[in-house]
Design a protein around this motif. Structure first.
Motif, PDB file in Angstrom:
ATOM      1  N   VAL A  54      21.748   6.374  -8.236  1.00  0.00           N
ATOM      2  CA  VAL A  54      21.599   6.614  -6.389  1.00  0.00           C
ATOM      3  C   VAL A  54      22.698   7.900  -6.711  1.00  0.00           C
ATOM      4  O   VAL A  54      23.074   8.590  -6.823  1.00  0.00           O
ATOM      5  CB  VAL A  54      23.402   5.857  -6.429  1.00  0.00           C
ATOM      6  CG1 VAL A  54      23.285   6.182  -4.717  1.00  0.00           C
ATOM      7  CG2 VAL A  54      22.772   3.952  -6.143  1.00  0.00           C
ATOM      8  N   GLU A 109      25.960  -0.703  -7.043  1.00  0.00           N
ATOM      9  CA  GLU A 109      24.632   0.646  -6.400  1.00  0.00           C
ATOM     10  C   GLU A 109      25.365   1.334  -5.088  1.00  0.00           C
ATOM     11  O   GLU A 109      24.742   1.866  -4.828  1.00  0.00           O
ATOM     12  CB  GLU A 109      23.730   0.402  -6.511  1.00  0.00           C
ATOM     13  CG  GLU A 109      22.913   0.812  -8.518  1.00  0.00           C
ATOM     14  CD  GLU A 109      22.463  -0.026  -9.154  1.00  0.00           C
ATOM     15  OE1 GLU A 109      21.626   1.063 -10.173  1.00  0.00           O
ATOM     16  OE2 GLU A 109      21.557  -0.545  -8.426  1.00  0.00           O
ATOM     17  N   ARG A 110      25.380  -0.379  -4.644  1.00  0.00           N
ATOM     18  CA  ARG A 110      25.451  -0.401  -3.128  1.00  0.00           C
ATOM     19  C   ARG A 110      26.741  -0.255  -2.766  1.00  0.00           C
ATOM     20  O   ARG A 110      26.304   1.523  -2.040  1.00  0.00           O
ATOM     21  CB  ARG A 110      25.878  -1.935  -2.484  1.00  0.00           C
ATOM     22  CG  ARG A 110      24.698  -1.980  -2.356  1.00  0.00           C
ATOM     23  CD  ARG A 110      24.268  -4.001  -2.311  1.00  0.00           C
ATOM     24  NE  ARG A 110      25.800  -4.300  -0.873  1.00  0.00           N
ATOM     25  CZ  ARG A 110      25.525  -4.903   0.382  1.00  0.00           C
ATOM     26  NH1 ARG A 110      24.190  -4.565   0.511  1.00  0.00           N
ATOM     27  NH2 ARG A 110      26.227  -5.208   0.558  1.00  0.00           N
ATOM     28  N   LEU A 168      17.772   5.410  -4.185  1.00  0.00           N
ATOM     29  CA  LEU A 168      18.321   4.238  -5.306  1.00  0.00           C
ATOM     30  C   LEU A 168      16.758   4.761  -6.239  1.00  0.00           C
ATOM     31  O   LEU A 168      16.040   4.918  -6.304  1.00  0.00           O
ATOM     32  CB  LEU A 168      18.371   2.830  -5.126  1.00  0.00           C
ATOM     33  CG  LEU A 168      18.856   1.819  -5.948  1.00  0.00           C
ATOM     34  CD1 LEU A 168      19.671   2.002  -6.990  1.00  0.00           C
ATOM     35  CD2 LEU A 168      18.087   0.837  -5.473  1.00  0.00           C
ATOM     36  N   PRO A 201      19.580  -3.583  -5.516  1.00  0.00           N
ATOM     37  CA  PRO A 201      20.718  -2.446  -6.130  1.00  0.00           C
ATOM     38  C   PRO A 201      21.720  -3.798  -6.570  1.00  0.00           C
ATOM     39  O   PRO A 201      21.680  -4.838  -6.045  1.00  0.00           O
ATOM     40  CB  PRO A 201      20.614  -1.612  -4.378  1.00  0.00           C
ATOM     41  CG  PRO A 201      20.445  -2.487  -3.351  1.00  0.00           C
ATOM     42  CD  PRO A 201      19.334  -3.397  -3.588  1.00  0.00           C
TER      43      PRO A 201
END
Length: 355
Positions: free
Chosen positions: A24, A69-70, A59, A65
């Motif tokens: 990310v 990652e979020r 991303l 994701p």
């Protein structure tokens, strides 16, 4: 450009950054590593190898994701992520000891995860998994000129707390995260489970939770008030258990537990949690919550203590936090008061009744 090839790289290979940041990155970071705006657009085309998660946040793989990652995406959007090796003055710094050449660590300035996502990171069993959350709450200063968007929900505050680092991201302390979570919840059962776990699990004391709920003006909601009453009862029960353990495990003589004191034929002096009549020593747990009537309640505590001490009874005032964090020290305080009983004038005779 070959569509299966990453965008142009700077001398610091992008693949190392991808590994470090869970793939990310913000547009500013990509630009700092030689990736142009047109190259980003090309990589994010329909069916391309990258995708835009939030405005200015990308991303670097085509799949959905992960929960982490979020988190990084929300923090990148809200917190002005920066490359450690390319600071604000534009002068690259040297790698940290043990850091591979080209690797980078991204701090998130002025932003931290809060709400349910933060409670999940803190380890709450009653908080949902990250991937099931429709929104990730992120705490930012009130002056930030950003809006909530997609799964990033901004929570503004005039005073940022000190974050806790969990799983590589800054996270709000439990009490603050609880208040931000409760602000979004209408289900009484969920609120009660979260507040109870916070105290029963030893994450924080009831007073700190109630203080945050008060500052957030949430104690006007009936389902929150009911949950807070359960929270305070839970907190008191835990504090009493610790007090029992202190006496039992640290060699103190057995007291009379939970009694009311009265003058013979006279007024009620008040209740205490433990009383040693032969030593005229009492222990009182301070389980007050910082609510609107705090001053009045403290005045009541002070009046009772002063009255008992005028009668020659030593009152040891102990908070649940002290019992949790320094049990040995509190036992020493009580033991010292018991040992000093022989040096004091005899106390007034009082009647002891079960409470």
């Amino acid at each position: 450009m070959n569509h299966n090839t990453p965008a142009p790289l700077s001398p610091r290979p992008l693949r190392h950054l991808v590994e470090t940041q869970r793939r990310v990155m913000s547009g500013a970071q990509l630009k700092a590593h030689g990736v142009t705006a047109s190259a980003i657009s090309e990589q994010c085309r329909a069916g391309g190898p990258w995708q835009q998660l939030l405005p200015g946040v990308y991303l670097l793989h085509p799949g959905p994701p992960t929960g982490e990652e979020r988190l990084h995406a929300v923090l990148s959007y809200a917190g002005r992520a920066q490359d450690r090796r390319r600071p604000a003055d534009g002068v690259p710094s040297q790698p940290a000891p043990g850091e591979a050449h080209g690797a980078a660590v991204v701090p998130y300035a002025d932003a931290m995860v809060t709400g349910l996502a933060a409670l999940t990171l803190h380890g709450f069993v009653s908080a949902p998994p990250l991937l099931t959350l429709d929104h990730v709450d992120v705490l930012v200063p009130r002056t930030r000129r950003l809006r909530s968007t997609d799964f990033a929900r901004l929570v503004r505050t005039s005073g940022m707390p000190a974050p806790v680092q969990l799983r590589g991201v800054p996270v709000a302390p439990v009490a603050r995260a609880l208040a931000d979570a409760v602000a979004q919840l209408s289900d009484a059962g969920t609120v009660r489970r979260l507040l109870t776990e916070a105290v029963r699990g030893g994450y924080c004391e009831p007073g700190s939770v109630v203080r945050e709920l008060t500052q957030a003006r949430l104690l006007t909601r009936p389902h929150v008030v009911d949950a807070v009453d359960s929270l305070l009862a839970e907190g008191r029960a835990i504090a009493e258990d610790r007090l029992y353990a202190m006496v039992r495990e640290l060699g103190l003589p057995d007291p009379l537990w939970n009694v009311d004191l009265r003058l013979p034929g006279g007024p009620h002096l008040g209740g205490v949690d433990a009383f040693w009549p032969d030593h005229a020593v009492a222990v009182e747990l301070d389980t007050r919550a910082p609510r609107q009537d705090e001053d009045a309640l403290w005045s009541e505590y002070a009046r009772k203590r002063e009255h008992l001490e005028r009668l020659g009874i030593t009152v040891v005032h102990i908070t649940p936090k002290k019992l949790r964090d320094s049990l040995d020290q509190q036992a020493t305080v009580v033991r010292t008061a018991l040992m000093a009983a022989g040096d004091r004038d005899p106390a007034a005779y009082v009647v002891v009744l079960p409470r």
